[in-house]
Design a protein around this motif. Structure first.
Motif, mmCIF file in Angstrom:
data_model
loop_
_atom_site.group_PDB
_atom_site.id
_atom_site.type_symbol
_atom_site.label_atom_id
_atom_site.label_comp_id
_atom_site.label_asym_id
_atom_site.label_seq_id
_atom_site.Cartn_x
_atom_site.Cartn_y
_atom_site.Cartn_z
ATOM 1 N N ALA A 1 0.759 -1.287 0.040
ATOM 2 C CA ALA A 1 0.135 0.035 0.029
ATOM 3 C C ALA A 1 0.893 1.268 0.013
ATOM 4 C CB ALA A 1 -1.167 -0.060 1.313
ATOM 5 N N ASN A 2 1.951 1.293 0.794
ATOM 6 C CA ASN A 2 2.528 2.526 0.931
ATOM 7 C C ASN A 2 3.712 2.671 -0.367
ATOM 8 O OD1 ASN A 2 1.877 3.794 3.472
ATOM 9 N ND2 ASN A 2 2.564 1.866 4.462
ATOM 10 N N TYR A 3 3.866 1.620 -0.754
ATOM 11 C CA TYR A 3 4.794 1.778 -2.138
ATOM 12 C C TYR A 3 3.962 2.561 -3.172
ATOM 13 C CZ TYR A 3 6.267 0.405 -6.842
ATOM 14 O OH TYR A 3 6.783 0.545 -7.996
ATOM 15 N N LYS B 1 -3.993 14.699 -4.026
ATOM 16 C CA LYS B 1 -4.422 13.632 -3.112
ATOM 17 C C LYS B 1 -3.432 12.516 -2.626
ATOM 18 C CE LYS B 1 -8.897 14.064 -4.994
ATOM 19 N NZ LYS B 1 -10.095 13.822 -5.998
ATOM 20 N N PHE B 2 -2.494 12.201 -3.521
ATOM 21 C CA PHE B 2 -1.662 10.973 -2.916
ATOM 22 C C PHE B 2 -0.636 11.738 -2.121
ATOM 23 C CE2 PHE B 2 -2.742 8.249 -6.888
ATOM 24 C CZ PHE B 2 -2.986 7.210 -6.080
ATOM 25 N N ARG B 3 -0.290 12.967 -2.735
ATOM 26 C CA ARG B 3 0.764 13.668 -1.964
ATOM 27 C C ARG B 3 0.495 13.896 -0.178
ATOM 28 N NH1 ARG B 3 2.600 18.805 -0.758
ATOM 29 N NH2 ARG B 3 0.793 19.862 -1.794
ATOM 30 N N ARG B 4 -0.647 14.001 -0.216
ATOM 31 C CA ARG B 4 -1.130 14.605 1.131
ATOM 32 C C ARG B 4 -1.700 13.123 1.776
ATOM 33 N NH1 ARG B 4 -2.731 19.975 1.225
ATOM 34 N NH2 ARG B 4 -2.288 20.791 -0.819
ATOM 35 N N TYR B 5 -1.807 12.146 1.106
ATOM 36 C CA TYR B 5 -2.295 10.860 1.747
ATOM 37 C C TYR B 5 -1.407 10.438 3.013
ATOM 38 C CZ TYR B 5 -5.726 6.984 2.032
ATOM 39 O OH TYR B 5 -6.781 6.167 2.327
ATOM 40 N N PRO B 6 -1.848 9.989 4.185
ATOM 41 C CA PRO B 6 -1.124 9.670 5.185
ATOM 42 C C PRO B 6 -0.691 8.287 5.016
ATOM 43 C CG PRO B 6 -3.217 9.837 5.887
ATOM 44 C CD PRO B 6 -3.428 10.385 4.684
ATOM 45 N N PRO B 7 0.353 7.893 5.718
ATOM 46 C CA PRO B 7 0.831 6.443 5.806
ATOM 47 C C PRO B 7 -0.163 5.404 6.092
ATOM 48 C CG PRO B 7 2.649 7.840 6.768
ATOM 49 C CD PRO B 7 1.352 8.633 6.606
ATOM 50 N N VAL B 8 -0.170 4.157 5.435
ATOM 51 C CA VAL B 8 -1.316 3.387 5.611
ATOM 52 C C VAL B 8 -0.837 2.451 6.842
ATOM 53 C CG1 VAL B 8 -2.650 1.487 4.907
ATOM 54 C CG2 VAL B 8 -2.102 3.565 3.374
ATOM 55 N N THR B 9 -1.166 2.333 8.001
ATOM 56 C CA THR B 9 -0.650 1.529 8.891
ATOM 57 C C THR B 9 -1.248 0.226 9.463
ATOM 58 O OG1 THR B 9 -1.488 2.968 10.743
ATOM 59 C CG2 THR B 9 0.874 3.668 9.739
ATOM 60 N N THR B 10 -2.618 0.319 9.090
ATOM 61 C CA THR B 10 -3.443 -1.108 9.582
ATOM 62 C C THR B 10 -4.110 -1.614 8.415
ATOM 63 O OG1 THR B 10 -5.282 0.490 10.101
ATOM 64 C CG2 THR B 10 -3.787 0.086 11.886
ATOM 65 N N ASN C 1 -6.035 0.359 5.021
ATOM 66 C CA ASN C 1 -5.703 -0.182 3.820
ATOM 67 C C ASN C 1 -7.074 -0.456 2.813
ATOM 68 O OD1 ASN C 1 -4.040 -1.368 1.549
ATOM 69 N ND2 ASN C 1 -4.901 -3.123 1.967
ATOM 70 N N GLU C 2 -8.125 -0.750 3.680
ATOM 71 C CA GLU C 2 -9.249 -0.781 3.123
ATOM 72 C C GLU C 2 -9.733 0.480 2.369
ATOM 73 O OE1 GLU C 2 -11.831 -3.293 2.790
ATOM 74 O OE2 GLU C 2 -10.064 -4.490 3.277
ATOM 75 N N LYS C 3 -9.455 1.502 3.344
ATOM 76 C CA LYS C 3 -9.988 2.928 2.975
ATOM 77 C C LYS C 3 -9.294 3.550 1.839
ATOM 78 C CE LYS C 3 -12.115 5.163 6.875
ATOM 79 N NZ LYS C 3 -11.521 4.802 8.205
ATOM 80 N N PHE C 4 -7.868 2.979 1.722
ATOM 81 C CA PHE C 4 -6.859 3.174 0.624
ATOM 82 C C PHE C 4 -7.416 2.696 -0.484
ATOM 83 C CE2 PHE C 4 -2.751 2.561 -1.557
ATOM 84 C CZ PHE C 4 -2.614 3.820 -1.892
ATOM 85 N N CYS C 5 -7.530 1.419 -0.419
ATOM 86 C CA CYS C 5 -8.223 0.784 -1.717
ATOM 87 C C CYS C 5 -9.608 1.417 -2.165
ATOM 88 C CB CYS C 5 -8.529 -0.636 -1.425
ATOM 89 S SG CYS C 5 -7.101 -1.860 -1.027
ATOM 90 N N ASP C 6 -10.546 2.041 -1.502
ATOM 91 C CA ASP C 6 -11.638 2.476 -1.841
ATOM 92 C C ASP C 6 -11.242 3.873 -2.586
ATOM 93 O OD1 ASP C 6 -13.392 1.158 -0.923
ATOM 94 O OD2 ASP C 6 -13.733 1.918 1.021
ATOM 95 N N PHE C 7 -10.325 4.598 -2.213
ATOM 96 C CA PHE C 7 -9.332 5.792 -2.497
ATOM 97 C C PHE C 7 -9.023 5.577 -4.082
ATOM 98 C CE2 PHE C 7 -5.236 7.923 -3.006
ATOM 99 C CZ PHE C 7 -5.476 9.104 -3.125
ATOM 100 N N LEU C 8 -8.310 4.483 -3.960
ATOM 101 C CA LEU C 8 -7.534 4.039 -5.357
ATOM 102 C C LEU C 8 -8.766 3.879 -6.346
ATOM 103 C CD1 LEU C 8 -4.599 1.540 -4.438
ATOM 104 C CD2 LEU C 8 -4.530 4.041 -5.221
ATOM 105 N N ARG C 9 -9.782 3.149 -5.997
ATOM 106 C CA ARG C 9 -10.950 2.838 -6.849
ATOM 107 C C ARG C 9 -11.659 4.005 -7.296
ATOM 108 N NH1 ARG C 9 -12.171 -0.858 -2.562
ATOM 109 N NH2 ARG C 9 -11.489 -3.038 -2.952
ATOM 110 N N THR C 10 -11.732 4.840 -6.467
ATOM 111 C CA THR C 10 -12.427 6.215 -7.010
ATOM 112 C C THR C 10 -11.617 6.842 -7.938
ATOM 113 O OG1 THR C 10 -13.312 6.332 -4.759
ATOM 114 C CG2 THR C 10 -13.481 8.352 -6.118
#
Ligand code: COI
Length: 430
Positions: free
Chosen positions: A66-68, A110-119, A123-132
């Motif tokens: 996710a963080n990569y 949006k990517f630049r400001r996205y905080p590190p994914v730690t749980t 990661n579920e939220k990050f995947c939703d962000f990517l899908r959008t």
């Protein structure tokens, strides 16, 4: 040539004069951020790395993945934003180009400001962000094609084509990374779509059977009225061009199935259309011969048809490499009114592309599977003349090749070569 000023200028064109100073300062700061990211090199990957990393998944590895993606995508987007900024101003002002620029800029921020994914929950939220974002970026291709077609008179063909190549390879690479991470996350959480028991890691099929993919594309083309009327003309699908497959029929390799099938679908569609057109008056159409070769380093696919060879709309012989060009100098269709009109309607609104694709699908399939929507989208790309350049880009993304040989008066041979060891890095242009 404007090097750094376009972002500010694009925005300022719309801005109220009273806020101009504020905007300039803001954009000066934002451009500093852009420079920072654009100065980093992309961390290019091989197919093998993507498979090995994804094979033995655990929470820690999923979060690393996710963080990569979170840190790599803004670097790749920044490179393309800089590319856009380096275009002559007359290009940047063309319809469609500003839309792509805004979409890229917004995704970069949006990517630049996205905080590190730690749980895992994050990661579920990050995947939703990517899908959008993947959905929001669906109109990039029609907008880019429209804008660059309109810019064709202002750019030398080599410059225009190398720019488009960088934009498209980079886009494919970003979508691969995002979609691969989403697929890995879905598998890990047990919500992965069952891909009929076929072995896969993320979006990479580790035992992709080439013959089955070819048959799948041939069946889709021969049996679905949508493709038939698009490819063969009205009434055409009562007559089928048989696809005969020979060579190394049990060839399997690790590859992104969607990429292989995009290429094969496009090439078979072209072969079917020319075969039908050349032999319209005959009761039986000559077959399309597909040969599979499993070499030491790559998988080869040769598609031979008897469709008379490559000609343009005025039946003039064309240089095959011109079909890959986005410049009207090499490919006159780029500035045709009908094509520009189709691009305009697909680019005009957020949902323009979806509406255009849905309209094509009509009553053929009411509930669309992901696959049929993707193919409908490809069909649209093919109609606007970018199916072949896109196939070339897909083939070369991991260092493969696509070549067309026209035997005028007889038919066309297409040779596709895809690396089978998975050790090639993504294209340098990402
Ligand atoms: C694109 O489709 O152009 C992207 O960059 C997608 C990415 C933002 C997830």
């Amino acid at each position: 040539m404007l090097k750094y000023g376009n972002h500010g200028r694009l925005r300022l064109l719309r801005a109220n004069t009273s806020v101009r100073h504020e905007s300039t300062a803001l954009h000066f700061y934002q451009n500093r951020q852009l420079e920072l990211y654009a100065s980093k090199e992309a961390k290019r990957l091989t197919l093998r790395q993507l498979v090995y990393f994804g094979r033995h998944m655990n929470e820690e590895r999923l979060l690393t993945s996710a963080n990569y993606v979170r840190t790599e995508l803004p670097v790749r987007i920044a490179h393309r934003l800089r590319d856009l900024q380096a275009l002559p101003y007359v290009v940047v002002t063309q319809e469609g180009v500003d839309k792509v620029y805004e979409l890229y800029w917004s995704a970069f921020e949006k990517f630049r400001r996205y905080p590190p994914v730690t749980t895992l929950a994050e990661n579920e939220k990050f995947c939703d962000f990517l899908r959008t974002l993947l959905d929001e970026h669906a109109p990039v291709i029609p907008n880019l094609s429209l804008g660059l077609s309109l810019s064709s008179p202002y750019l030398p063909p080599d410059k225009l084509d190398s720019f488009m190549r960088r934009m498209l390879i980079s886009r494919i690479s970003r979508r691969v990374l995002a979609e691969h991470h989403i697929a890995l996350s879905e598998t890990f959480s047990g919500r992965g779509k069952t891909t009929e028991g076929e072995p896969h890691v993320g979006i990479i099929f580790t035992g992709l059977n080439v013959k089955q993919s070819i048959e799948h594309c041939a069946t889709l083309l021969n049996e679905s009225p949508l493709w038939a009327t698009e490819s063969l003309g009205s009434g055409g699908y009562s007559k089928r061009a048989n696809v005969l497959i020979d060579g190394h029929l049990d060839t399997n390799f690790a590859y992104i199935r969607e990429h292989l099938e995009y290429i094969v679908f496009e090439l078979l569609k072209n072969s079917m259309r020319t075969t039908y057109n050349k032999h319209a008056g005959e009761s039986i159409l000559p077959p399309i011969q597909v040969t599979i070769a499993s070499g030491q380093h790559d998988v080869g696919i040769r598609i031979s048809d008897q469709g008379g060879g490559l000609h343009d709309a005025r039946n003039q012989v064309v240089d095959p490499s011109d079909l890959f060009s986005f410049s009207h100098v090499r490919n006159a269709t780029r500035l045709e009114d009908e094509r520009l009109g189709a691009l305009r309607s697909a680019s005009s609104s957020e949902h323009g592309l979806k509406a255009t694709v849905d309209e094509q699908i009509g009553s053929w399939e009411k509930t669309l599977s992901k696959e049929s929507w993707k193919i409908a989208e490809q069909n649209f790309q093919s109609r606007i003349g970018i199916g072949l350049p896109m196939s070339n880009i897909y083939a070369t993304y991991f260092g493969g090749k696509l070549e067309l040989v026209s035997l005028d008066g007889w038919g066309t041979d297409v040779h596709v070569r895809l690396p089978k060891l998975g050790t090639n890095l993504e294209g340098i242009e990402v």
